[in-house]
Scaffold this active site. Structure first.
Site, short mmCIF file in Angstrom:
data_model
loop_
_atom_site.label_atom_id
_atom_site.label_comp_id
_atom_site.label_asym_id
_atom_site.label_seq_id
_atom_site.Cartn_x
_atom_site.Cartn_y
_atom_site.Cartn_z
N GLY A 357 -24.96 3.02 -27.36
CA GLY A 357 -24.20 1.80 -27.13
C GLY A 357 -24.15 0.89 -28.34
O GLY A 357 -23.14 0.22 -28.59
N GLU A 380 -4.47 11.42 -50.13
CA GLU A 380 -4.68 12.20 -51.37
C GLU A 380 -4.79 13.70 -51.08
O GLU A 380 -5.40 14.43 -51.86
CB GLU A 380 -5.92 11.72 -52.11
#
Length: 403
Positions: A357, A380
């Site tokens: 969490g 790229e």
């Protein structure tokens, strides 16, 4: 291979890490939520970054031209120059925030393109220009050779027509390095790059994209309609060579791919460090005194991820070192980008899972780093394209023979 970081870069690394920790991280969540808002806090760092680049000899930020930095200009011995400095600096900056690192004025990917293929006059003229890079089109993504944007000769100018998408810093930059073809019938050999300065008639920013990550960085779609650019703004050699015309343009990627790999290493390093800190805080053993089979499963996984990241880091430093020493590094640049992009994304996602969490919520930057890391495996040249390039080079196959 000497594995220690060159001592002359210690001040750069220290300064970049300070910026990441003390400037980028405190405002990271702010600009993640306020997508497209310009981070004015970075203006002061433009001058600092300019100082870091002083003496590089290549103009602006980013990797330097192979022939200009190292063995190619008659120097002997080992050289660690602009390419290595850029990679090491960005590794540290991206421990803070990838989007903010991409938003520092005059540090655009287009600056690496200029450094890679510009002549001396162009380097002097565009050295202090913040340049974005425009390659991708609606119909040409990973296959750069499929570019449809045209540049037609007209007297002392080229007239550019076409559309570019996903241009990092396309709205904020002072100029855009545009890839266009001089003659579609000649295929990839006719593709050249042009510096189009902001405000040039016929260049229009159509929209800014909403994104999964790197929200602090603007990503633009740009249209070129009868946009007239001086011939002097064509980077490199204007002649079309069927044998090596596209190779000059592709050298840009040989320079920028290790840079992007370094960014992936930086954000993944940040995620690993934060995860170790969180897990150590609840009593998990994360040291190296025990064999992996005697460690809790989470600790063992952290060590395996660290090993993968170190392999990516060494590949990246090798590619940067080769560029600094005038050695062709196309295969090594693709190897670094492929490894770092994949490993960086996997590590950041796994760190979110390991922290449960806490990792998924906004109290920590772990979930943001996982979102930011995804683009580093895409732009790229995607993961798949890098593997294809490596296979072609290792097997001696052309693009027509191995698709």
């Amino acid at each position: 291979m000497f594995l220690e970081t060159p001592s002359k870069f210690a001040p750069l690394i220290h300064q970049a890490r300070q910026v990441a920790n003390e400037v980028f991280r405190p405002i990271s969540r702010k600009y993640d939520r306020a997508e497209h808002a310009y981070p004015h806090e970075l203006d002061m760092f433009a001058t600092i970054m300019d100082g870091m680049n002083d003496g590089a000899g290549d103009g602006g930020a980013g990797a330097g031209k192979l022939a200009r930095s190292g063995a190619g200009n008659g120097e002997t011995g080992n050289r660690n120059g602009t390419n290595m400095k850029t990679v090491l600096g960005l590794i540290e900056l991206c421990r803070g925030d990838v989007g903010l690192a991409l938003s520092i004025p005059r540090q655009g990917l287009g600056n690496s393109a200029i450094a890679a293929v510009a002549n001396e006059e162009q380097l002097a003229r565009f050295g202090n220009t913040w340049a974005a890079m425009a390659i991708t089109e609606p119909g040409a993504g990973s296959d750069s050779a499929a570019i449809r944007t045209t540049a037609t000769e007209d007297g002392d100018h080229y007239v550019i027509n076409g559309e570019k998408i996903y241009v990092t810093a396309g709205d904020r930059a002072d100029a855009v390095v545009v890839w266009a073809t001089l003659d579609r019938s000649l295929g990839r050999a006719a593709i050249k790059s042009f510096v189009v300065e902001k405000g040039t008639p016929g260049m229009t920013v159509e929209r800014l994209e909403k994104k999964l990550g790197i929200r602090a960085s603007d990503t633009a779609a740009i249209r070129f309609e009868n946009c007239r650019v001086p011939k002097a703004n064509l980077l490199g050699n204007p002649d079309i060579s069927v044998d090596k015309g596209f190779a000059g343009a592709m050298q840009t990627f040989d320079n920028t791919r290790p840079v992007v790999a370094g960014m992936a290493i930086g954000v993944a390093s940040a995620a690993l460090e934060k995860t170790k800190e969180i897990l150590s805080g609840v009593g998990l053993n994360t040291d190296y005194q025990l064999q992996t089979w005697n460690l809790p499963a989470a600790s063992r996984e952290l060590q395996l991820m660290e090993a993968e990241l170190e392999a990516a880091r060494l590949l990246t430093l090798r590619a940067a070192w080769m560029a600094d020493n005038g050695k062709p590094n196309s295969v090594e640049a693709s190897m670094a980008k492929a490894k770092a992009g994949r490993v960086g994304n996997r590590i950041t996602l796994r760190c979110v899972e390991l922290c449960s969490g806490v990792g998924y919520g906004e109290t920590e930057l772990l979930e943001k780093w996982s979102r930011d890391s995804k683009i580093l495996d895409i732009f790229e040249g995607t993961q798949q394209i890098q593997l294809l390039i490596i296979a072609r080079r290792l097997l001696g196959k052309s693009s027509a023979e191995l698709k």
